[in-house]
Design a protein around this motif. Structure first.
Motif, PDB file in Angstrom:
ATOM      1  N   LYS A 116     -33.061  -2.418  -8.181  1.00 42.55           N
ATOM      2  CA  LYS A 116     -34.085  -3.093  -9.108  1.00 42.55           C
ATOM      3  C   LYS A 116     -34.981  -4.167  -7.956  1.00 42.55           C
ATOM      4  O   LYS A 116     -36.194  -4.397  -8.567  1.00 42.55           O
ATOM      5  CB  LYS A 116     -33.027  -4.553  -9.092  1.00 42.55           C
ATOM      6  N   ALA A 117     -34.701  -4.014  -6.817  1.00 46.35           N
ATOM      7  CA  ALA A 117     -35.623  -4.318  -5.813  1.00 46.35           C
ATOM      8  C   ALA A 117     -34.693  -3.937  -4.278  1.00 46.35           C
ATOM      9  O   ALA A 117     -34.298  -3.417  -3.407  1.00 46.35           O
ATOM     10  CB  ALA A 117     -35.102  -6.405  -5.161  1.00 46.35           C
ATOM     11  N   THR A 118     -36.120  -3.439  -3.355  1.00 43.37           N
ATOM     12  CA  THR A 118     -35.932  -2.490  -2.065  1.00 43.37           C
ATOM     13  C   THR A 118     -37.246  -3.736  -0.806  1.00 43.37           C
ATOM     14  O   THR A 118     -37.806  -3.321  -1.404  1.00 43.37           O
ATOM     15  CB  THR A 118     -36.042  -0.784  -1.926  1.00 43.37           C
ATOM     16  N   VAL A 119     -35.887  -3.626   0.309  1.00 43.70           N
ATOM     17  CA  VAL A 119     -36.704  -3.892   1.586  1.00 43.70           C
ATOM     18  C   VAL A 119     -37.128  -2.790   1.990  1.00 43.70           C
ATOM     19  O   VAL A 119     -36.311  -2.114   2.054  1.00 43.70           O
ATOM     20  CB  VAL A 119     -36.293  -4.960   1.775  1.00 43.70           C
ATOM     21  N   GLU A 120     -38.439  -2.158   2.732  1.00 36.66           N
ATOM     22  CA  GLU A 120     -37.978  -1.472   3.564  1.00 36.66           C
ATOM     23  C   GLU A 120     -38.201  -1.842   5.441  1.00 36.66           C
ATOM     24  O   GLU A 120     -39.100  -2.983   5.096  1.00 36.66           O
ATOM     25  CB  GLU A 120     -39.597  -0.465   3.329  1.00 36.66           C
ATOM     26  N   LEU A 121     -37.323  -1.632   5.379  1.00 30.37           N
ATOM     27  CA  LEU A 121     -37.663  -1.572   7.299  1.00 30.37           C
ATOM     28  C   LEU A 121     -38.529  -0.669   8.026  1.00 30.37           C
ATOM     29  O   LEU A 121     -38.382   0.492   7.665  1.00 30.37           O
ATOM     30  CB  LEU A 121     -36.076  -1.568   7.661  1.00 30.37           C
ATOM     31  N   GLU A 122     -39.623  -1.344   8.148  1.00 32.43           N
ATOM     32  CA  GLU A 122     -40.528  -0.679   8.353  1.00 32.43           C
ATOM     33  C   GLU A 122     -41.194  -0.385  10.779  1.00 32.43           C
ATOM     34  O   GLU A 122     -40.609  -1.441  11.244  1.00 32.43           O
ATOM     35  CB  GLU A 122     -41.899  -0.666   8.479  1.00 32.43           C
ATOM     36  N   TYR A 123     -41.337   0.829  11.333  1.00 31.41           N
ATOM     37  CA  TYR A 123     -41.578   0.577  12.788  1.00 31.41           C
ATOM     38  C   TYR A 123     -43.256   0.971  12.511  1.00 31.41           C
ATOM     39  O   TYR A 123     -43.458   1.988  11.953  1.00 31.41           O
ATOM     40  CB  TYR A 123     -40.966   1.973  13.508  1.00 31.41           C
ATOM     41  N   ARG A 124     -43.512   0.614  13.373  1.00 28.50           N
ATOM     42  CA  ARG A 124     -45.195   0.758  13.781  1.00 28.50           C
ATOM     43  C   ARG A 124     -45.080   1.944  14.912  1.00 28.50           C
ATOM     44  O   ARG A 124     -44.603   2.274  16.032  1.00 28.50           O
ATOM     45  CB  ARG A 124     -45.570  -0.571  14.866  1.00 28.50           C
ATOM     46  N   PHE A 125     -45.405   3.132  13.962  1.00 28.43           N
ATOM     47  CA  PHE A 125     -45.318   5.106  14.719  1.00 28.43           C
ATOM     48  C   PHE A 125     -46.791   4.656  15.346  1.00 28.43           C
ATOM     49  O   PHE A 125     -47.372   3.733  14.467  1.00 28.43           O
ATOM     50  CB  PHE A 125     -44.531   5.597  13.122  1.00 28.43           C
ATOM     51  N   PRO A 126     -46.992   5.499  15.459  1.00 26.66           N
ATOM     52  CA  PRO A 126     -48.537   6.095  16.117  1.00 26.66           C
ATOM     53  C   PRO A 126     -49.589   5.825  15.487  1.00 26.66           C
ATOM     54  O   PRO A 126     -50.417   5.432  14.994  1.00 26.66           O
ATOM     55  CB  PRO A 126     -48.095   7.540  17.415  1.00 26.66           C
TER      56      PRO A 126
END
Ligand code: GAP
Length: 434
Positions: free
Chosen positions: A245-255
């Motif tokens: 129904k809803a998704t929050v992505e936890l993102e990393y600043r990859f190169p």
């Protein structure tokens, strides 16, 4: 510089025994990796840190270890048989295949502009179940660990008498026949997941969704990732998986840019409802407060161990000039560092080696401790810095007189002298402080 950092990590990982291409002597298997002596320690520490925060330190989560081979109806019910597919196109010029959403205007390989019509490609791995291939049933290698949790929901509920909200956590292998793999251990065909299915009363799901997104962000910061390299991003409706129904992505600043480390999804009652329908079993929860049977909603933080391992390595990597050139340091949090302490006799003289080995024997009862007597002390410090060992204990000639050793700090390179009887406590204080 961007490609540079990835190249440095890939080469360090290989050279020091973190990660090797699988079956390398036969040319490798794309998207499949083997973790070497340091890699297995690093990965285990990451999984332990996750389990500690998600199960051990909480009073509302149980653990599980379910099977990899999955009954086909489980994945029919979950929607994976019908919808777990990517659109695949083939470049008409070089005949390489790509995910349709990855190509843009031109083929990333040869620049060709003509492609076949997209066709759907299910990314689950199948295998034969039973000794006679022709008669055998097809089963799947699980594409996510989550379904093992849903099909055990009743077992866990009945054996633990949990009340909502409560969770079931699992760490284990998952398999996806990805059309394209890449960025080292970022996107693989065989990988590991750390997943929590947190069951809540319908109506409280949005609140718990926000709560888990924040909890997960805090976990990465607690174990040393820099906050400025992390962000939460709510997915657009067209980006959502079929169950969400809803998704929050936890993102990393990859190169190469911001990319997903984990997803925190609101799976609603989708999975339990579907498994009720397909199995004919009543998977409801009896709510004593209202006297009603309900199907719980599920909030799911789901992280990939391999991706998280890569993020920890990238974030920890540092270089600084020193008199011998460049000092390479992996500034791992002590709980994440593969080796916690290295014991180093200053020289190969017998009395020093005897004391150093005795210290090594004692300390390894408590931690993973290395012992190294080869080459100059400066070279040995650098070797430990490069693999992220937080502390080196050096036995020198003065030790034979004052029964004390020095503890050298990886990050500051400061050295303090500590009596041997106090060494274990001094290290424990430092290792647990982080
Ligand atoms: N149960 C939910 C689920 O599997 P997902 O977003 O498809 O959701 C969750 O996967 C996490 O698993 C991702 O955030 C990523 O860290 C990891 N993951 C997924 N596919 C992967 C792959 N091919 N290689 C490495 N990690 C992967």
């Amino acid at each position: 510089m961007v490609a540079d950092l990835m190249d440095k990590i890939v080469s360090l990982a290989k050279r020091r025994g973190f990660v090797f291409p699988s079956a390398e002597i036969y040319g490798g298997l794309s998207g499949v990796w083997d973790y070497g002596p340091l890699g297995v320690l690093l990965k285990n520490n990451i999984k332990d840190a996750w389990w500690k925060a998600m199960v051990q330190e909480r009073d509302d989560v149980e653990g599980l270890d379910s099977a990899i081979l999955t009954h086909p109806t489980v994945l029919k019910a979950s929607g994976h048989v019908d919808t777990f597919a990517d659109a695949l196109v083939e470049c008409k010029q070089c005949h390489l295949r790509f995910r349709a959403d990855e190509i843009g205007d031109a083929c990333p390989e040869c620049g060709g502009r003509e492609f076949t019509e997209p066709r759907m490609f299910n990314t689950m791995f199948k295998t034969y179940f039973g000794p006679v291939e022709e008669e055998a049933a097809i089963v799947y290698l699980r594409p996510e660990t989550a379904q093992g949790i849903f099909v055990n929901f009743l077992n866990v509920l009945n054996t633990t008498r949990r009340k909502l909200p409560f969770g079931i956590a699992q760490i284990g292998k998952a398999f996806r026949n990805e059309i394209t793999t890449g960025n080292f251990i970022f996107r693989d065909r065989e990988f590991e997941q750390m997943e929590l299915e947190y069951f809540v009363k319908p109506g409280t799901d949005e609140e718990y969704h926000r709560y888990w997104a924040q909890e997960r962000l805090n976990w990465y910061i607690r174990y040393g990732l820099r906050a400025e390299n992390l962000r939460l991003r709510a997915l657009e409706p067209e980006e959502l998986a079929h169950y969400s129904k809803a998704t929050v992505e936890l993102e990393y600043r990859f190169p190469w840019g911001w990319s997903e480390l984990e997803g925190i999804a609101n799976r609603t009652d989708y999975d339990l409802r579907r498994h009720s329908e397909f199995s004919g079993k009543d998977l409801t929860y009896y709510d004593e407060e209202t006297g009603q049977h309900i199907i719980p909603y599920v909030i799911e933080p789901s992280a990939g161990v391999d991706r998280v391992t890569l993020a920890f390595m990238l974030d920890a990597y540092d270089e600084e000039p020193d008199k011998e050139g460049i000092r390479v340091v992996l500034r791992f949090h002590p709980a994440i560092a593969p080796i916690k302490v290295a014991v180093l006799p200053l020289s190969k003289r017998e009395p020093l080696i005897r004391v150093a080995k005795e210290i090594h024997r004692e300390l390894r009862k408590y931690w993973v401790v290395d012992y190294d007597e080869t080459q100059s002390i400066g070279r040995r410090y650098r070797r430990q810095d490069e693999i992220g060992t937080p502390y080196c204990v050096t036995v020198d000639f003065q030790t034979l007189e004052d029964n004390a050793v020095t503890i050298r700090d990886r990050d500051t390179m400061a050295q303090v002298r500590v009596p041997i009887p106090e060494l274990r406590a001094a290290l424990a204080e430092r290792l647990n402080a982080g």
